[in-house]
Design an enzyme around this catalytic site. Structure first.
Site, mmCIF file in Angstrom:
data_model
loop_
_atom_site.group_PDB
_atom_site.id
_atom_site.type_symbol
_atom_site.label_atom_id
_atom_site.label_comp_id
_atom_site.label_asym_id
_atom_site.label_seq_id
_atom_site.Cartn_x
_atom_site.Cartn_y
_atom_site.Cartn_z
ATOM 1 N N LYS A 1 16.438 11.355 0.776
ATOM 2 C CA LYS A 1 15.371 10.545 0.195
ATOM 3 C C LYS A 1 15.961 9.768 -0.965
ATOM 4 O O LYS A 1 16.929 10.201 -1.591
ATOM 5 C CB LYS A 1 14.226 11.439 -0.314
ATOM 6 C CG LYS A 1 12.880 10.749 -0.303
ATOM 7 C CD LYS A 1 12.259 10.734 1.085
ATOM 8 C CE LYS A 1 10.922 10.058 1.093
ATOM 9 N NZ LYS A 1 10.254 10.242 2.387
HETATM 10 P P1 NAD Z 1 2.441 2.879 0.518
HETATM 11 O O1 NAD Z 1 3.117 2.480 -0.720
HETATM 12 O O2 NAD Z 1 2.399 1.920 1.657
HETATM 13 O O3 NAD Z 1 0.919 3.317 0.188
HETATM 14 C C1 NAD Z 1 0.612 4.284 -0.756
HETATM 15 C C2 NAD Z 1 -0.895 4.267 -0.982
HETATM 16 O O4 NAD Z 1 -1.244 5.345 -1.848
HETATM 17 C C3 NAD Z 1 -1.398 2.993 -1.649
HETATM 18 O O5 NAD Z 1 -2.665 2.635 -1.114
HETATM 19 C C4 NAD Z 1 -1.555 3.409 -3.103
HETATM 20 O O6 NAD Z 1 -2.501 2.640 -3.822
HETATM 21 C C5 NAD Z 1 -2.032 4.836 -2.906
HETATM 22 N N1 NAD Z 1 -1.855 5.657 -4.119
HETATM 23 C C6 NAD Z 1 -0.803 5.696 -4.964
HETATM 24 N N2 NAD Z 1 -1.054 6.548 -5.971
HETATM 25 C C7 NAD Z 1 -2.276 7.057 -5.749
HETATM 26 C C8 NAD Z 1 -3.091 7.990 -6.431
HETATM 27 N N3 NAD Z 1 -2.665 8.567 -7.560
HETATM 28 N N4 NAD Z 1 -4.309 8.276 -5.903
HETATM 29 C C9 NAD Z 1 -4.719 7.693 -4.773
HETATM 30 N N5 NAD Z 1 -3.995 6.818 -4.061
HETATM 31 C C10 NAD Z 1 -2.808 6.502 -4.559
HETATM 32 O O7 NAD Z 1 3.113 4.264 0.978
HETATM 33 P P2 NAD Z 1 3.121 4.904 2.439
HETATM 34 O O8 NAD Z 1 4.364 4.478 3.116
HETATM 35 O O9 NAD Z 1 1.803 4.678 3.094
HETATM 36 O O10 NAD Z 1 3.303 6.460 2.088
HETATM 37 C C11 NAD Z 1 2.196 7.315 1.825
HETATM 38 C C12 NAD Z 1 2.610 8.765 2.024
HETATM 39 O O11 NAD Z 1 3.079 8.961 3.363
HETATM 40 C C13 NAD Z 1 3.749 9.259 1.125
HETATM 41 O O12 NAD Z 1 3.570 10.624 0.858
HETATM 42 C C14 NAD Z 1 4.978 9.080 2.009
HETATM 43 O O13 NAD Z 1 6.060 9.903 1.604
HETATM 44 C C15 NAD Z 1 4.394 9.499 3.338
HETATM 45 N N6 NAD Z 1 5.129 9.042 4.515
HETATM 46 C C16 NAD Z 1 5.384 7.725 4.709
HETATM 47 C C17 NAD Z 1 6.052 7.327 5.857
HETATM 48 C C18 NAD Z 1 6.279 5.862 6.186
HETATM 49 O O14 NAD Z 1 6.733 5.582 7.311
HETATM 50 N N7 NAD Z 1 5.983 4.924 5.322
HETATM 51 C C19 NAD Z 1 6.480 8.275 6.796
HETATM 52 C C20 NAD Z 1 6.198 9.619 6.569
HETATM 53 C C21 NAD Z 1 5.513 9.986 5.423
#
Ligand code: NAD
Length: 424
Positions: free
Chosen positions: A113
């Site tokens: 990561k």
């Molecule tokens: P992103 O940046 O696209 O979206 C994150 C979202 O969370 C945004 O809407 C943001 O406003 C919101 N957010 C941030 N802080 C917050 C808070 N304190 N309270 C409420 N909402 C909040 O990120 P993403 O890629 O959608 O990732 C989200 C989660 O999924 C993370 O835990 C990430 O590790 C996990 N994840 C992502 C992927 C991927 O392919 N992008 C794959 C597996 C897991």
């Protein structure tokens, strides 16, 4: 023998949480003592200083990290997070979870990561590009298509991956799409990668609802986080007939018992950047969202939001962990003791992202590209296989589902390490 590893470097609540999960799993499968620390602690980490010329001519130095947790089962794989609260301990925990996840779903990868301490929302597009390129430039000695392959995570996206791929390719002198995944299609991205994590979450939610004999058309869904994962999950579940009753982002949430129009919400966020003042329902806080009565609760933002304080008050039937590490150890125990909530643990629930990243990397290495139908079919087949193995492990050893998933992931990494032996 006394233990030699003292990991003060990673000391943080999230890293401790990942370590406790590991310890529980290791105890549950009687992992030999001599292999435990070797499997648990990250193999390498790099900290980098990133000086960036700002639009006003000044220079700001940001700090970034890359943690490679496991390199014994293939190149390391994992996203890059741009967020103001990033710490090296959080990055290490996320890298550890990537190891178990890749192993659980049978991908030939270790876990990694990356993260940069920055609020990307406060950067101009030009500043974001310079930061992305600088981060990749600093990582070049430590990564490569057969060493460590980054991808998007919170605060990064296709565009950032495109800049990073270009920086790496310029450095080595030829086109190297396999250095990152989650790229734009025009640069060798895969069909289906953008929606893969959310599509995978939605697919697994539907499979578990079937097991629970709840028709998806009668399911109500609350989702915390409306970025890549939360947005795509909402879209896929709404398309399947579920009612999305609550959505949120860092600015707060919106609730509509009659169902939120997800496409309208996505369109709104595209132009306004956040859900703030979206008129599709009544305003609620993130904390209120988590305890709403609903069929499915989906945390899809950051870690440690389901806590001992709110765990007794959850009113969902199914908790689908789209985010990594959303449930603290203590909350996990409370939910298990309650016994009325099914949990799809993060390492299974959000594995769709890394699965299609793997497909993208394969396509890049082979220079042979698949159509979307092919990608999605293969994605769901791998998720089904992983789910079946988790359910089998759960039944066989009478484990909770998280323990079942973690023990499978950890056992496979340990087996690989033991087979390779210890290099003198
Ligand atoms: P992103 O940046 O696209 O979206 C994150 C979202 O969370 C945004 O809407 C943001 O406003 C919101 N957010 C941030 N802080 C917050 C808070 N304190 N309270 C409420 N909402 C909040 O990120 P993403 O890629 O959608 O990732 C989200 C989660 O999924 C993370 O835990 C990430 O590790 C996990 N994840 C992502 C992927 C991927 O392919 N992008 C794959 C597996 C897991």
């Amino acid at each position: 023998m006394s233990k030699a590893v003292v990991s003060s470097l990673y000391d943080s609540d999230t890293f401790k949480m990942a370590c406790r999960q590991f310890d529980q799993a290791a105890d549950a499968i009687n992992l030999p003592e001599e292999i435990r620390d070797r499997t648990k602690y990250p193999r390498r980490c790099v900290a980098v200083a990133l000086p960036i010329k700002r639009d006003n001519g000044s220079v700001t130095v940001f700090e970034g990290y890359r943690v490679q947790h496991n390199l014994s089962t293939g190149p390391a794989k994992g996203g890059i997070r741009f967020h103001q609260d990033v710490t090296i301990g959080e990055v290490a925990a996320l890298a550890m979870w990537m190891s178990w996840k890749c192993s659980l779903v049978g991908l030939p990868y270790g876990g990694a990561k990356g993260g940069v301490i920055v609020n990307p929302g406060l950067l101009s597009e030009g500043e974001l590009e310079r930061l992305s390129r600088r981060y990749m430039q600093e990582l070049i000695p430590f990564i490569g298509p057969h060493v460590d392959v980054p991808a998007p995570d919170v605060g990064t996206n296709e565009k950032v991956m495109g800049w990073m791929m270009d920086t790496y390719s310029n450095h080595i002198g030829y086109n190297s799409p396999a250095i990152v995944t989650g790229k734009p299609l025009s640069l060798g991205g895969s069909q289906g990668r953008r929606e893969a994590t959310g599509a995978g979450v939605a697919y697994l939610v539907q499979r578990y609802l079937e097991d629970m004999k709840i028709p998806v058309t009668q399911a109500t869904v609350a989702i915390q986080g409306f970025g890549n994962v939360g947005g795509e999950t909402a879209l896929a579940l709404a398309a399947a007939g579920a009612k999305i009753i609550a959505l949120s982002d860092y600015t707060g949430g919106v609730f509509n018992a009659g169902g939120i129009d997800v496409k309208k919400a996505l369109e709104y966020v595209k132009y306004q950047r956040t859900l703030k003042d979206f008129h599709g329902g009544d305003p609620i806080t993130n904390e209120q969202l988590l305890t709403l009565p609903c069929t499915v609760l989906i945390p899809a933002a950051l870690e440690r939001v389901i806590t001992p304080e709110n765990a007794p008050r959850l009113q969902c039937r199914l908790l689908a962990e789209a985010a990594n590490g959303p449930t603290t150890n203590a909350a996990d125990k409370i939910i298990e003791e309650r016994g009325d909530i099914e949990v799809i643990p993060d390492v299974l629930c959000n594995a769709g992202g890394v699965i299609v990243s793997y497909f993208e990397w394969l396509q890049n290495l082979q220079n042979f590209y698949w159509d979307r139908e092919d990608v999605m079919q293969k994605l769901f087949a791998l998720l089904d296989k992983a789910r079946d193995s988790v359910e089998y492990q759960k039944r066989k050893f009478k484990f909770g589902r998280r323990l079942a998933a973690l023990t499978l992931g950890i056992q496979r990494v340990t087996d690989a390490k033991q087979s390779r032996g210890l290099f003198p």
